[in-house]
Each structure stands twice: as C-alpha cells, then as structure tokens.
Scaffold this active site. Structure first.
Site, short mmCIF file in Angstrom:
data_model
loop_
_atom_site.label_atom_id
_atom_site.label_comp_id
_atom_site.label_asym_id
_atom_site.label_seq_id
_atom_site.Cartn_x
_atom_site.Cartn_y
_atom_site.Cartn_z
N TYR A 263 -17.97 13.78 20.19
CA TYR A 263 -19.39 14.42 20.40
C TYR A 263 -19.67 14.51 21.82
O TYR A 263 -19.97 16.00 22.05
CB TYR A 263 -20.36 13.57 19.64
CG TYR A 263 -20.44 13.19 18.34
CD1 TYR A 263 -21.32 13.88 17.59
CD2 TYR A 263 -19.63 12.40 17.72
CE1 TYR A 263 -21.41 13.64 16.41
CE2 TYR A 263 -19.57 12.37 16.37
CZ TYR A 263 -20.50 13.00 15.54
OH TYR A 263 -20.56 12.74 14.34
N GLU B 281 -28.21 18.92 13.22
CA GLU B 281 -27.71 19.09 11.92
C GLU B 281 -27.98 20.59 11.42
O GLU B 281 -27.34 20.91 10.56
CB GLU B 281 -28.60 18.14 10.96
CG GLU B 281 -28.44 16.43 11.37
CD GLU B 281 -26.92 16.35 11.31
OE1 GLU B 281 -26.01 16.69 10.55
OE2 GLU B 281 -26.68 15.56 12.38
#
Length: 976
Positions: free
Chosen positions: A486, A389
């Site tokens: 991903y 993140e």
C-alpha cells in the site's frame, strides 16, 4: 496505515546477537503452536445437515465429497485447460431472524467454460465446502446437451481444489457447463460468506456479508479463484423475506418460493455482471436502511443501521462519493461502467474496506461521521478511505480500485501493488478534491511515505513486485496486504508521477486502463504504456527505459540513501541498512536509477539522475559562502533518504535558524526525519541530528513537531527518561522552543476551539504536543489541564475538547487528589460513557501520583464486579508504564500471580516484562526478575525469558551511553 515504531531505540551488535538467539527460541515455540493450530483446524466438526434441499440440483450427480478444511496459504494454481466464461450462481443462506446457530448455506453453481486443451478432468477451487453433486455438460456448440460422465469427485484440502475425474474427454475449442451443488458453514469469522451480529434501535439483529479477497471465494462457491480468470456472473440469492439482498449488479427481479416444509423465502435475482474476478463478487443480506443520490446516471446508495441512517451519520460519505467519482472519471477520462454503486457500513468487518465492484463494504467507522466527531480526524479518514475504494471502482483507493483492480486486474497476486499501491496514491488526489482544506499533500508524506521508510530497511523484507514463482508456493497471500504493497506502492507511484509530470503520467494511465479494460495486466504492461507516451513527446527525457528505471524500485527490496559531498559535487548511493547490525555487510550492491529533485539557495533546479553507484555533478559544487546551500529530494519527491556532509548540514542549520520558511515544510519534515533515522542506523552521530533542532522555536507546523517529539521523547521511553540526568536539560531545551507553538494552540483551546475544526494536524498531533509539555512540567499546561478537568467536575455535561482530552484527564488526575481520581472513577461507571470515554478514563486513572491510589486502582482491577476481565491487564499495563507505577505494578503482579495467571496465562507476564525491561540496568535487577520467572515459567520459557532480559540489559546500556551523549550536547547548547 502501518504503525509507527522503532523511534528512540538504538540496538548494537551485542544486543542484536542476543535478539537473534531469542527469536530462534520464539520461532520454535511458534512452529509448535502452528502445528497444534493446524491440527485443530483439521479436526473441525462436520457441517450441519441442510435445513432443506436446494432449489436446483446438478445433472448426473457424483457422490457427495468430504469437506476439506480451509487452507491457510494461497492454495494450488489451476491448470489452464479450462477457461471460465460465465457463472450462474445461486446462494441460499439458511438464516431466519432471531434464529440460533449453527448456520449453514447451500447453493448451486453452473460454470460455462471453454476448453483450451483436451483433458479428462476439471480442476477448480473449493475450500471448506461439501460438494453435493457434480456434472459436466457440453455447451451450446457444436453439440448441445451431451453429458460427460463424472467418475469421481476428489477434494484436496492442501491445494484447496476440487477435481472432477471424467470418464470421457473435454475437447479443445468446445464449451462445457460444470454443474456443482454445494453446502458450507456460515461462520462469524469475517471471511468468505459470514454472519455478524449487531444492535440497532435497541434490538439485536444479524446480517450476512462477504469478504472474498484474496482467496475466499472458494469458501463460498466452487470456482476458478484466480484474478486472471475473469468471467461474467448471473447471481441469485434466496433469503428471508424480512431482509434485502444486495450484490454487484442491480436486482432485476424479486420473487417468492417455498421450501419443502412450506416455508416462504424471497428470491432476489440480479442483472448479469461485467467481466470480473471471483474475489470481487459480493453479497450482503441485511435489514438496513439507505440514503441515495444520483451522480451522472450512477445511483449511489449508502446502507447502514437504521439508527445511523436516521441520525444522518452517513450523509457526509454520501455527499463526497459522487464528487469523487466525477473527479476521477474526468481525471482518467474513463467512465464508471455500472449503473449503481452500493456502499454498506458493516458493524463488524475485518478488512476495513473492500472494493467489490458495485457493492463496496466498509467497517462502519470508515463511513460514519457523527456530530461528536467535529474535532477528530474522522472526516479526513472517511474522505481518504471512500476515495481509495472508489478508485478500485473508478479510481479512488477503493474508488481507484474500480480502475486499478476492478477494470484492470493484476495477472497474479505478486503484482497486487498495481491494485492497492496505485489506488493508495489516487485516494489522496480524490480526498484533496473534496476536502481542499486538509493539506492532504502533507498528510500523504506524513502518513504514507515516512512510515514505510521506517519499515522498508531490513534485508528480510520483500520487494514491491515479488517473483511469481514465490507466490505460487506456500507464501501466504495475506502477507502481501501490508505497508509495502500500500504505502511503498503509493510512494513509488508519487515519484513516478513526479519525474514523468502529472500530465504524461495520467495520459499513460488512461492508455493502460483502456488497453486492458476487463482484462489483466502485470507491471511490465504498465511500463510499456508509459514508455509509449514518453516516446511520443519531447518534453521529458529519461536516462533509461521506463522499465529499467521502475524495475530498480519494484524488483529489489529496500531503498537507497544518497550521500552528498558539496566540495566535490559527488553523490553516491547505497542501500539504507542498519550499520549497527553486524549481519548487514557491504555485499549488498543494489543500485537504483534515482530522480533527484533539488534546489540551490532557495531556487528549484532541473531534475538530475543518478544511474550508477557514484557520480559527480559539477552543478552541486558550492562556494565558500555560508549562504550557498543545496537541498536534495525536495518535498520528499523520491523514495530515498539523504545524508549530507557536515559543510551542508551546518549551512542548512544556520538557514533554519534565520529563515526556516526558506525550506519547504515537507522538506523540513524530511530533513529532520532523515537525520534521526541516519543516527539510529549508524550513519551519523546523534549530535548532528540535534544541531538541526535548534531552530524549533520558529517552527509552526505540528506535523514537523510531531516527528521531532517522536524521536526525542518517544512515548515508550517517557518514564525511563525521567530517571536520567538528561531530563532536566531536555526539559529546559525543549520548553524554550515549544512555548511559541504551545501558546498559540493553548490560546485557541481557551478562546476559540472551533477554529481548529479544519486543522487536521491539530486533530491528530496536538495531543502529543500538550502531553509532552505537561510531561516536561510546563506550568501553563498543568494549569490548563486542571482548569478544564475542574470545569468538567463542576459541569458533567461539559465536553473537554477532544483534541487534548486524554492529556487533560491524565494530568487533571495527576495534579489533583483522590477527589479528582474518584470523579474519573464515577464517570467511568456512568451509563452514558462511550467506549472511547472509558478508554481515556482507564488511562487517566493510572496517572495518579499517590501510590495508594494506584494500588487501590490495581485492586479494583481484580474485581469482576467492577471491571470486565479484559480490563485488568490493561490497567496493569497502564500503571506499569508510569514513572512511579512500575514498581507498584510489579509487586502487585507477583503478589497476585496465581489469580492473574489463571485469567491471562503467561502472555500478561511477557507484556509486563517488556515494560519492566526499560528499567533494567544491572545484573542484580535481572536476578530479581529471574527469581520470580524461575518460580512461574516452564523451563523452555525460562530460557527465552533469560535471553530477553539479557538483551534488554544491553539495550538499556547502549541507550544510557546515548543519553549521556545527548546530555553532554544539551549541557553545551541548552542556553543557545
């Protein structure tokens, strides 16, 4: 991470044909359900009226529009007549502490736009909102203040847009302000702006948060909700005074106001944001505490429930966030541009984590490290998620989304992998920096590359970078947030970094990030920046342009398998497909430009390239010496599998038996996984894969043992395997090889379990090793389980090592009597038992070896006073998977079906059938099940069930043929 699956399952043509027919039947049912679901969404009740009027209203209001139901797809692409420059946004959630629902929010947005082409309408996104009024006002240049009358406001539910039909024209080159008041529902669905409830310090509380990626901003405020339409934001939030409000930027003013009823509200105003996409705007209104530290002028605050902050549960996340920020800043030579970073641990959050610029939101478990987590993998998981993140912020995964996603954003969602794939790659670099003991390179291969290789082999799967036209249509954007984006994105990035070298890769990324800062890019822009770096140096030579190489990996689905012939030195490539599936023909002629890292006899060799379907490499021809061997794709540096000829496989097998460390650990892992995948997909025979397991007595890496056991003893087939003659042979063969690594870890469990605190693979895979050892009947494993369980019975405050708690509880009950079972039952009902403890004990009580205990357990499951209703189905499914429990559970289901059907419907029956299907081998067994289904299911369901049963029978017949071959091989090699 995507779930692992498909291991130990071999499907032939007959079974595949039946499965296709079944899928058609299921598809028809799903379409019917989808239609009903859509009808339900459209018939949603109207919004409740606002509790008070908004603090401001748009000039020249049009009539309030009706509220369209939120769409399920990507919605309509907006015309490019208007370009947003700046938003002034006010949000007012009408929520007071302790208030009962329903809840609503209201707001006002003034959007400054530049007109690029004359138009008599303004089109922007809006979904599920009631627009209370709309106006268009000329901006500061050249004639301020002149309004353009809005004739009508039209909302289109299917396109998720609001259309302002104007009586005049917006002229190219001028600026205008679009003013819209709006109102929406505040739901508890975890999308858009949502409300969630939680308990803190013994009292019930609630908070408001947002999740706007990919297209949920339009559910919160009318906007230009596309990633390329970036703008700056001034945000103001009106909220109850007992709450604190957070957004992307620091608060610059906190004031008070009264509504028309005289009630007091707090108004928090935030500084002007950087230029960003709408999906990155974020809002949290909560009654949380926080911990803080400053790193290079960046104030980092982690917000959580007061109880969690007080107990220090977020201290670990705080301690690693600053160093990861600094590491990524130094690596990419780009500073984080915001003055603060808030990270909020939400008790309930569907996205897991979200990289909102300056206000990152996390599922609570992704940020909290408890003292009881000492022997779990949570520390590594927190480091990885925080790093991801931050890459979105700066460059972790969500840290890497600062740099990859927030600073530079993809033009459209078809290149989402530029955000998430690059961030997923860098998350491991950041996590490895703060936790160097965690062997995160091995974790990357084990958790990222290998799982996606297991999935990315079907014709129907998409490519990494989809055609933009496809995404513009009815394609569901949420389906892009998958393992292809991903994990394949991260794997391709790893390969790219490998053949460029990290030095030039990072140099190119830095150039890319600086060139497109606060802007948008597509993958071709990245390839161009990399090409510029490559053209400016003479150390790395490529066989084609960067775009040609990388498009072969990102623009076509799947991946290649290389076949090496040592005699001729020939390497050929083809798409890795299931050769057992008759639908996979040879007409797929995809080719890749493949970097081949390789070693010969333990020495690394210069990188080679395969840029055609087949090529001869004289350097790879070997001599007749059995010690002359070749290893391709060293350390899984490329995104492909390798199929060696028998000559090289025999030499590699001999090498592993004599000196396994001569092959790097990741390459041993890859070699075994490739061989079992090649077996499963019909490239080689099972005997070939088994030959490379002979050396395992000398294997001391748990992550390699895990991939072996997942292939040889898949959990979903444990009870099935015991019914075949292969079991005693497998028991003897495996235990002989497992004993060294088992005794090593059993010794640590008995004498020094603290030594495993930093052993990540022990934390995630030791359970599988011990469970297999006990399943195979290893007496020391059964004894250890009995000893530790007995110690827990004598001292209830004692904690069985978490590493093997599930196995110990299961076999403690299995080798005991009703006394051990009753203790598990007592502890399950203990008030201090955590949810995790209860889940383990629910499973453990199904491990009993006495039929009457299992039957009593099932009867307990029917009692509302003993279990919550959702536990009943879990108990049944646990019992039905056991070798002595499947018949007991089936009889229990048939005897109690009226009650079970009332509670769970046919879904439970289907779940039970999936497990029962493992034991079906004859038509008589199918008929037995069919009699019951005919009496309980509707006709259309009976058709689907019959197909499933037939498919299961053929699947089992093929599995039995395979197990006979395994048994024959074991018979010949069990004593080696």
């Amino acid at each position: 991470m995507a779930p692992r699956g498909g291991r130990g399952l071999y499907v032939g043509r007959r079974a595949a044909a039946l499965l296709a027919a079944l899928l058609l039947a299921l598809l028809a049912a799903l379409l019917t359900l989808a239609a009903l679901y859509g009808r339900c969404r459209q018939e949603a009740p109207p919004l409740p009226p606002p509790s008070s009027s908004s603090s401001s209203s748009p000039a020249g209001p049009a009539a309030p529009s009706t509220v369209p139901a939120p769409g399920a797809g990507s919605g309509r692409r907006l015309p490019r007549h208007l370009l947003p420059l700046h938003y002034d946004l006010e949000l007012w959630p009408r929520v007071r502490p302790g208030q009962a629902g329903p809840f609503a929010f209201s707001g006002q947005v003034n959007i400054t736009v530049r007109c690029r082409q004359d138009t008599d309408e303004a089109v922007l996104h809006s979904s599920g909102l009631r627009i209370l009024g709309a106006a268009a006002v000329r901006g500061l240049s050249p004639e301020p203040g002149a309004a353009v009358e809005v004739a009508r406001l039209r909302q289109e539910a299917a396109g998720e847009v609001a259309v302002m039909e104007l009586r005049g024209w917006l002229r190219a080159g001028r600026r205008y302000v679009l003013q819209l008041g709006f109102q929406g529902r505040l739901e508890e669905d975890l999308d858009g702006l949502f409300l969630t409830r939680y308990t803190d310090q013994g009292r019930s509380s609630m908070l408001i948060a947002s999740q706007l990626e990919p297209t949920y901003a339009r559910r919160v405020y009318p906007c230009f909700d596309e990633p390329a339409m970036k703008a700056t934001f001034n945000i103001r939030i009106v909220h109850d005074p007992s709450y604190v409000a957070l957004s992307n930027m620091p608060a610059i003013e906190v004031s008070e106001m009264k509504d028309e009823n005289g009630s007091l509200w707090t108004v928090t105003t935030f500084n002007t944001s950087l230029k960003m996409s709408t999906y990155l705007t974020a809002f949290v209104i909560c009654d949380f505490d926080y911990v803080t530290r400053t790193e290079r002028g960046n104030e980092i605050r982690i917000w959580a429930r007061k109880e969690a902050v007080k107990n220090g549960y977020v201290d670990y996340a705080l301690n690693i966030t600053g160093p990861i920020f600094s590491f990524l800043e130094d690596l990419l030579n780009i500073s984080y541009p915001l003055p603060k970073t808030d990270m909020v641990a939400l008790p309930d959050f569907g996205a897991g984590a979200m990289e909102n610029w300056g206000l990152m939101t996390f599922q609570e478990s992704s940020l909290m490290y408890l003292p009881s987590d000492k022997f779990t993998s949570r520390k590594a998981m927190i480091a990885i998620i925080v790093s991801h993140e931050l890459g979105h912020q700066a460059c972790g995964k969500k840290l890497c989304t600062f740099w990859f996603g927030n600073l530079v954003t993809m033009n459209w969602w078809n290149d989402l992998w530029l955000n998430e794939g690059l961030a997923s790659y860098f998350e491991y670099l950041g996590a490895a920096f703060v936790e160097p003991k965690l062997s995160l390179d091995k974790i990357f291969y084990d958790h990222v590359v290998q799982p996606v290789l297991r999935e990315d082999n079907e014709i129907g799967l998409r490519s990494l970078s989809e055609n933009e036209d496809k995404i513009k249509g009815s394609f569901s954007l949420m389906s892009l947030f998958d393992s292809i984006t991903y994990n394949k994105g991260a794997s391709i990035t790893w390969m790219l970094s490998g053949f460029l070298t990290e030095k030039f890769f990072i140099r190119a990324l830095t150039s890319y990030l600086k060139e497109f800062s606060f802007s948008n890019a597509n993958q071709d822009d990245l390839w161009t920046r990399i090409q510029m770096v490559i053209d400016a140096q003479n150390e790395v030579e490529l066989p084609a342009s960067v775009k040609q190489i990388m498009d072969s990996w990102t623009c076509q689905n799947g991946f290649p398998v290389l076949t090496l012939n040592l005699t001729t030195g020939t390497i050929s490539q083809e798409q890795f497909l299931n050769k057992k599936d008759e639908n996979n023909t040879d007409s797929y002629n995809n080719t890749w430009i493949i970097p081949i890292s390789w070693m010969r006899n333990g020495s690394s060799q210069p990188l080679m390239w395969l840029d055609k379907s087949s090529k001869v490499f004289p350097e790879m021809q070997v001599s007749e010496s059995e010690y002359d061997w070749i290893l391709l794709n060293v350390n899984l540096s490329g995104y492909y599998r390798v199929n060696y000829d028998q000559l090289n496989l025999k030499r590699l097998a001999r090498l592993l038996e004599n000196d396994p460390k001569a092959i790097p650990a990741v390459s041993r892992f890859q070699l075994i996984d490739d061989l079992f995948a090649l077996t499963q997909f019909g490239y080689i025979q099972i005997e070939t894969a088994l030959e490379l397991t002979k050396y395992l007595a000398r294997e001391d890496e748990l992550f390699i043992w895990n991939v072996v056991l997942l292939n040889l003893v898949p959990e979903n087939l444990e009870s099935t395997l015991k019914n075949y003659e292969v079991y005693p042979l497998l028991k003897k063969y495996l235990l002989k090889r497992m004993l060294p690594i088992y005794h090593y870890y059993a010794g640590l469990i008995r004498q020094n379990v603290d030594a495993l605190e930093d052993d990540y693979f022990a934390q995630v895979y030791l359970e599988k090793l011990f469970a297999t050892a006990c399943w195979l009947g290893l007496q020391d494993c059964l004894k250890l389980s009995s000893e530790l369980y007995a110690k827990w019975m004598d001292q209830p405050e004692y904690k069985i090592p978490f590493l093997i708690r599930r196995t110990v509880c299961c076999y403690g009950v299995a080798v005991g009597s009703d006394k051990e079972w009753n203790f598990a039952w007592e502890m399950y009902n203990h008030t201090d038992s955590t949810k995790e403890d209860k889940d383990i004990l629910l499973f453990a009580m199904s491990c009993a070896k006495e039929s009457w205990l299992l039957y009593r357990y099932l009867q307990y499951g029917l009692s509302d006073s003993l279990f919550s209703s959702n536990c009943t189905s879990i108990i049944i499914l646990y019992v039905v998977t056991k070798d002595i429990g499947h018949r007991i559970a089936w009889e229990f289901v048939t005897e109690n079906w009226p009650l079970l059907s009332e509670r769970y419907g046919n879904e439970l029956l289907h779940d039970v059938l999936k497990v029962m299907g493992r034991f079906i081998n004859t038509d008589v067994q199918i008929q037995e099940l069919q009699v019951f289904y005919n009496a309980t299911l509707e006709e259309d369901e009976r058709v689907a069930t019959t197909l499933l049963l037939e498919f299961t029978k053929f699947e089992n017949m093929e599995r039995r043929e395979l197990l006979i071959r395994v048994a024959n091989w074991l018979q010949k090699n069990v004593d080696d």
